[in-house]
Design a protein around this motif. Structure first.
Motif, PDB file in Angstrom:
ATOM      1  N   MET A   1      81.292  47.299  33.511  1.00  0.00           N
ATOM      2  CA  MET A   1      80.443  46.126  33.324  1.00  0.00           C
ATOM      3  C   MET A   1      80.300  45.355  34.637  1.00  0.00           C
ATOM      4  SD  MET A   1      78.756  44.591  31.038  1.00  0.00           S
ATOM      5  CE  MET A   1      78.035  43.070  30.652  1.00  0.00           C
ATOM      6  N   LYS A   2      81.422  45.209  35.351  1.00  0.00           N
ATOM      7  CA  LYS A   2      81.390  44.498  36.613  1.00  0.00           C
ATOM      8  C   LYS A   2      80.496  45.221  37.625  1.00  0.00           C
ATOM      9  CE  LYS A   2      85.088  41.777  38.507  1.00  0.00           C
ATOM     10  NZ  LYS A   2      86.474  41.742  38.948  1.00  0.00           N
ATOM     11  N   THR A   3      80.561  46.521  37.632  1.00  0.00           N
ATOM     12  CA  THR A   3      79.755  47.320  38.561  1.00  0.00           C
ATOM     13  C   THR A   3      78.274  47.156  38.261  1.00  0.00           C
ATOM     14  OG1 THR A   3      81.547  48.939  38.588  1.00  0.00           O
ATOM     15  CG2 THR A   3      79.445  49.634  39.494  1.00  0.00           C
ATOM     16  N   LEU A   4      77.930  47.101  36.994  1.00  0.00           N
ATOM     17  CA  LEU A   4      76.536  46.917  36.594  1.00  0.00           C
ATOM     18  C   LEU A   4      76.022  45.556  37.051  1.00  0.00           C
ATOM     19  CD1 LEU A   4      74.082  47.998  35.052  1.00  0.00           C
ATOM     20  CD2 LEU A   4      75.017  46.922  33.008  1.00  0.00           C
ATOM     21  N   LEU A   5      76.797  44.500  36.872  1.00  0.00           N
ATOM     22  CA  LEU A   5      76.386  43.157  37.299  1.00  0.00           C
ATOM     23  C   LEU A   5      76.222  43.089  38.811  1.00  0.00           C
ATOM     24  CD1 LEU A   5      78.506  40.828  34.987  1.00  0.00           C
ATOM     25  CD2 LEU A   5      76.048  41.202  34.945  1.00  0.00           C
ATOM     26  N   ILE A   6      77.134  43.690  39.542  1.00  0.00           N
ATOM     27  CA  ILE A   6      77.037  43.698  41.003  1.00  0.00           C
ATOM     28  C   ILE A   6      75.791  44.457  41.447  1.00  0.00           C
ATOM     29  CG2 ILE A   6      78.132  44.544  43.110  1.00  0.00           C
ATOM     30  CD1 ILE A   6      80.834  43.927  41.768  1.00  0.00           C
ATOM     31  N   SER A   7      75.525  45.571  40.799  1.00  0.00           N
ATOM     32  CA  SER A   7      74.327  46.360  41.141  1.00  0.00           C
ATOM     33  C   SER A   7      73.049  45.575  40.869  1.00  0.00           C
ATOM     34  CB  SER A   7      74.305  47.664  40.345  1.00  0.00           C
ATOM     35  OG  SER A   7      75.424  48.446  40.639  1.00  0.00           O
ATOM     36  N   ILE A   8      72.995  44.906  39.735  1.00  0.00           N
ATOM     37  CA  ILE A   8      71.824  44.092  39.394  1.00  0.00           C
ATOM     38  C   ILE A   8      71.669  42.941  40.385  1.00  0.00           C
ATOM     39  CG2 ILE A   8      70.858  42.520  37.664  1.00  0.00           C
ATOM     40  CD1 ILE A   8      72.045  44.392  35.525  1.00  0.00           C
ATOM     41  N   PHE A   9      72.761  42.301  40.755  1.00  0.00           N
ATOM     42  CA  PHE A   9      72.720  41.202  41.719  1.00  0.00           C
ATOM     43  C   PHE A   9      72.195  41.693  43.072  1.00  0.00           C
ATOM     44  CE2 PHE A   9      74.817  38.616  44.996  1.00  0.00           C
ATOM     45  CZ  PHE A   9      74.283  37.378  44.681  1.00  0.00           C
ATOM     46  N   ILE A  10      72.683  42.825  43.533  1.00  0.00           N
ATOM     47  CA  ILE A  10      72.237  43.386  44.810  1.00  0.00           C
ATOM     48  C   ILE A  10      70.755  43.747  44.743  1.00  0.00           C
ATOM     49  CG2 ILE A  10      72.473  45.383  46.345  1.00  0.00           C
ATOM     50  CD1 ILE A  10      75.491  45.272  45.795  1.00  0.00           C
ATOM     51  N   LEU A  11      70.321  44.289  43.638  1.00  0.00           N
ATOM     52  CA  LEU A  11      68.912  44.636  43.456  1.00  0.00           C
ATOM     53  C   LEU A  11      68.031  43.384  43.498  1.00  0.00           C
ATOM     54  CD1 LEU A  11      66.817  46.863  42.805  1.00  0.00           C
ATOM     55  CD2 LEU A  11      67.203  46.325  40.400  1.00  0.00           C
ATOM     56  N   CYS A  12      68.467  42.318  42.817  1.00  0.00           N
ATOM     57  CA  CYS A  12      67.697  41.061  42.811  1.00  0.00           C
ATOM     58  C   CYS A  12      67.613  40.449  44.200  1.00  0.00           C
ATOM     59  CB  CYS A  12      68.318  40.068  41.830  1.00  0.00           C
ATOM     60  SG  CYS A  12      68.087  40.513  40.109  1.00  0.00           S
ATOM     61  N   VAL A  13      68.732  40.432  44.921  1.00  0.00           N
ATOM     62  CA  VAL A  13      68.748  39.872  46.276  1.00  0.00           C
ATOM     63  C   VAL A  13      67.841  40.693  47.190  1.00  0.00           C
ATOM     64  CG1 VAL A  13      70.200  39.485  48.302  1.00  0.00           C
ATOM     65  CG2 VAL A  13      71.000  38.768  46.046  1.00  0.00           C
TER      66      VAL A  13
END
Length: 63
Positions: A1-13
């Protein structure tokens, strides 16, 4: 779950960074286009001012 949130955050940035980059590029291009248009308009006015109107007296006299 943490990896998914980090990936989404990086994609948004990354997406926001790309959008800002493109916006800045478009603003610079608009400024360049405006300068080019302003530099062309005075030349057209000068060319029109340099061409004297053709009158009947000037047309018959070939010099």
């Amino acid at each position: 779950m943490k990896t998914l949130l980090i990936s989404i955050f990086i994609l948004c940035v990354s997406a926001l960074g790309f959008i800002v980059h493109k916006d800045t590029e478009m603003k610079k291009q608009a400024a360049v286009d405006q300068l080019l248009n302003e530099s062309v308009q005075p030349k057209r006015k000068l060319e029109q001012a340099e061409e004297p109107p053709m009158s009947a007296a000037n047309a018959s006299d070939p010099l």
